[in-house]
Design a protein around this motif. Structure first.
Motif, PDB file in Angstrom:
ATOM      1  N   TYR A 369     -33.285 -86.694 -28.056  1.00 26.92           N
ATOM      2  CA  TYR A 369     -33.887 -85.845 -27.034  1.00 26.92           C
ATOM      3  C   TYR A 369     -32.807 -85.040 -26.321  1.00 26.92           C
ATOM      4  O   TYR A 369     -31.628 -85.401 -26.329  1.00 26.92           O
ATOM      5  N   ASP A 371     -31.297 -83.479 -22.834  1.00 30.50           N
ATOM      6  CA  ASP A 371     -31.356 -83.682 -21.391  1.00 30.50           C
ATOM      7  C   ASP A 371     -31.274 -82.339 -20.663  1.00 30.50           C
ATOM      8  O   ASP A 371     -31.230 -81.270 -21.284  1.00 30.50           O
ATOM      9  N   THR A 372     -31.246 -82.391 -19.343  1.00 26.52           N
ATOM     10  CA  THR A 372     -31.282 -81.156 -18.546  1.00 26.52           C
ATOM     11  C   THR A 372     -30.022 -80.310 -18.712  1.00 26.52           C
ATOM     12  O   THR A 372     -30.029 -79.121 -18.407  1.00 26.52           O
ATOM     13  N   ASP A 375     -27.466 -81.600 -23.549  1.00 29.83           N
ATOM     14  CA  ASP A 375     -26.843 -82.591 -24.426  1.00 29.83           C
ATOM     15  C   ASP A 375     -27.912 -83.444 -25.104  1.00 29.83           C
ATOM     16  O   ASP A 375     -29.020 -83.599 -24.592  1.00 29.83           O
ATOM     17  N   GLN A 376     -27.539 -84.008 -26.265  1.00 32.85           N
ATOM     18  CA  GLN A 376     -28.489 -84.809 -27.037  1.00 32.85           C
ATOM     19  C   GLN A 376     -28.180 -86.305 -26.899  1.00 32.85           C
ATOM     20  O   GLN A 376     -27.008 -86.707 -26.923  1.00 32.85           O
ATOM     21  N   TYR A 377     -29.240 -87.098 -26.790  1.00 36.96           N
ATOM     22  CA  TYR A 377     -29.098 -88.547 -26.682  1.00 36.96           C
ATOM     23  C   TYR A 377     -30.185 -89.228 -27.511  1.00 36.96           C
ATOM     24  O   TYR A 377     -31.281 -88.683 -27.695  1.00 36.96           O
ATOM     25  N   HIS A 406     -39.587 -93.975 -24.570  1.00 35.15           N
ATOM     26  CA  HIS A 406     -39.180 -92.636 -24.145  1.00 35.15           C
ATOM     27  C   HIS A 406     -40.374 -91.850 -23.590  1.00 35.15           C
ATOM     28  O   HIS A 406     -40.254 -91.186 -22.552  1.00 35.15           O
ATOM     29  N   ILE A 415     -37.570 -88.877 -17.020  1.00 32.53           N
ATOM     30  CA  ILE A 415     -36.883 -87.945 -17.922  1.00 32.53           C
ATOM     31  C   ILE A 415     -37.735 -86.686 -18.056  1.00 32.53           C
ATOM     32  O   ILE A 415     -38.967 -86.768 -18.176  1.00 32.53           O
ATOM     33  N   GLU A 416     -37.081 -85.525 -18.065  1.00 31.15           N
ATOM     34  CA  GLU A 416     -37.797 -84.279 -18.290  1.00 31.15           C
ATOM     35  C   GLU A 416     -37.931 -84.019 -19.786  1.00 31.15           C
ATOM     36  O   GLU A 416     -37.080 -84.420 -20.588  1.00 31.15           O
ATOM     37  N   LYS A 418     -37.382 -81.737 -22.418  1.00 30.07           N
ATOM     38  CA  LYS A 418     -36.635 -80.538 -22.767  1.00 30.07           C
ATOM     39  C   LYS A 418     -36.556 -80.305 -24.273  1.00 30.07           C
ATOM     40  O   LYS A 418     -35.815 -79.439 -24.723  1.00 30.07           O
TER      41      LYS A 418
END
Length: 456
Positions: A369, A371-372, A375-377, A406, A415-416, A418
């Motif tokens: 996913y 993030d704001t 970056d990918q996690y 998630h 979590i947004e 995105k």
């Protein structure tokens, strides 16, 4: 949006466990257990399949790390669907002790031995590789000002040719092959044996003793070799998976100088001796990888979200990934007291274009996913359990991801949403790729959600 309270959320989790036994996969729960619930509370379990809210696009993956992988790649490959991929390779060669050539050494010959067991492509197309000496050093690790040592990282865009002298030290035309052990049916090691220019052996045999006192000094004297793959003009070709570094069970690829000396000549049965310079686990090993998609069917849609294709393309070697959007997840926040029992995202392989009988699909994909900050996690489900998270190639030609936790985090506002990316798990030491059904195809991409609602 109202968040689920801790008490209610705990009740929901308890009920979710009960319904996994009684109602998973059903549109409503089995009424057998209703009398066990508090009379003032009511739980319902439902399924929902999301397809229309999902969109998918093919993008070039950002440059990947290509140093010190479990295997190193080499070769040129004209993929009938994914275009051309060409990979160069460079490595350090280390001494295993002081290289004593004895009295009056005479050089016989020298060869570069590169071992491989597997490749991706065909066994019909000849390829050409050329060997150059590095003029600039490679680094295996680096120590910062505080004394902390960490691995030095290279990416696929490194210009290895610019780091080498122009003289060609060796050249070989070869066709990949595979052989099986008739007893164990295991794949046997194959060897690329490249004859080297005598000037390299002379540099090593007649080196000053001070240049060979240890590996740090030696690697400054002989920085390593770069092997260039000539890009194929026609034919399919292949990418070799080199077993470059030595291990406890494998001797490693090596540069070997064969020589004679006075001591050997004095023996009753003299034989030519060999001095190996080995690629070890502590040798820096680096790939340069280039892709050309200009002649592919998806080229006009690449790196764009303006128009969806009915297919998405996933490729290792820093090739292709898919940007996945799942819209309207935030609307679940308006559904008060909702707990996600299971959220499974399903991708289906296009078996015709993937042609898995000739080009194996990746055994594992990753779903990350954004993030704001962009970056990918990996989602929380992966840290809970990689097996629970999934992503392995299934017998039904699908990749399935469990993103239950998630999705719950999105609903709870932690979590947004995105967007997401779908990539290969093994990026730098294999060449596998796959074509998947896109969101606009008949099969589509499916998010199957089983959820519970708590009402008072």
């Amino acid at each position: 949006m109202e968040k689920v309270t801790n008490r209610k959320y705990q009740n929901l989790l308890l009920v979710a466990v009960l319904f996994l036994f009684a109602a998973t996969g059903c549109n409503k729960y089995n009424e057998l257990g209703v009398e066990l619930l508090p009379s003032s509370d009511l739980f319902t379990v439902k399924n929902r399949v999301l397809k229309e809210d999902i969109s998918a696009y093919t993008f070039r993956e950002d440059s990947i790390k290509t140093s010190n992988g479990s295997n190193s790649l080499l070769g040129s490959f004209n993929d009938p669907v994914f275009g051309n991929t060409t990979v160069d390779f460079a490595a350090q060669f280390r001494i295993q002790g002081y290289p004593d050539y004895g009295t009056n050494p005479q050089i016989d010959s020298s060869f570069l031995y590169l071992y491989y067991r597997f490749f991706y492509g065909d066994t019909l197309t000849p390829q050409i590789i050329r060997v150059y000496e590095l003029s600039e050093p490679l680094y295996f690790d680096v120590t910062d000002t505080s004394g902390v040592t960490s691995e030095f990282s290279y990416d696929q865009n490194i210009d290895l040719k610019a780091m080498a002298y122009t003289q060609i030290l060796g050249e070989l035309e070869f066709t990949p092959k595979v052989e099986l052990d008739t007893t164990t049916a295991d794949t046997l090691y194959q060897i690329l044996k490249i004859p080297m220019n005598p000037s390299l052996a002379e540099k090593l045999v007649y080196a000053d003793s001070l240049d060979m006192i240890n590996n740090d000094v030696f690697l400054n004297y002989f920085k390593g070799l770069m092997i260039e793959s000539e890009r194929l003009g026609s034919g399919t070709g292949a990418l070799l998976s080199l077993n470059a570094a030595a291990s406890s069970t494998f001797q490693g690829s090596a540069l070997v100088v064969y020589f004679n000396n006075d001591e050997n000549k004095a023996l009753e049965t003299p034989d030519t001796m060999g001095m190996p310079y080995v690629i070890t686990e502590y040798s820096s090993r680096v790939n340069r990888i280039t892709h050309d998609y200009s002649q592919t069917a998806f080229f006009d849609h690449l790196n764009s979200e303006t128009e969806e294709d009915s297919l998405i393309y996933i490729q290792s070697t820093g090739g292709l990934e898919s940007k996945i959007n799942i819209d309207n997840l935030s609307t679940w926040r308006d559904s008060v007291n909702t707990a996600i029992n299971k959220a499974e995202l399903i991708f289906t392989i296009d078996t015709t274009l993937s042609d898995m009988s000739n080009f194996a699909a990746p055994e594992q994909l990753l779903f990350t996913y954004v993030d704001t900050l962009g970056d990918q996690y990996l989602p929380k489900d992966y840290s809970f359990s990689p097996a629970f998270y999934g992503g392995a190639l299934g017998d039904d030609n699908t990749y399935r991801f469990n993103i239950t936790q998630h999705l719950q985090q999105i609903i709870d506002g932690e979590i947004e949403n995105k967007g997401f990316y779908l990539t290969t798990a093994n990026k730098n030491s294999e060449a596998n790729r796959v074509v998947l059904k896109g969101s606009t195809s008949n099969v589509g991409i499916k998010l199957v959600v089983t959820y519970s609602k708590y009402m008072q």
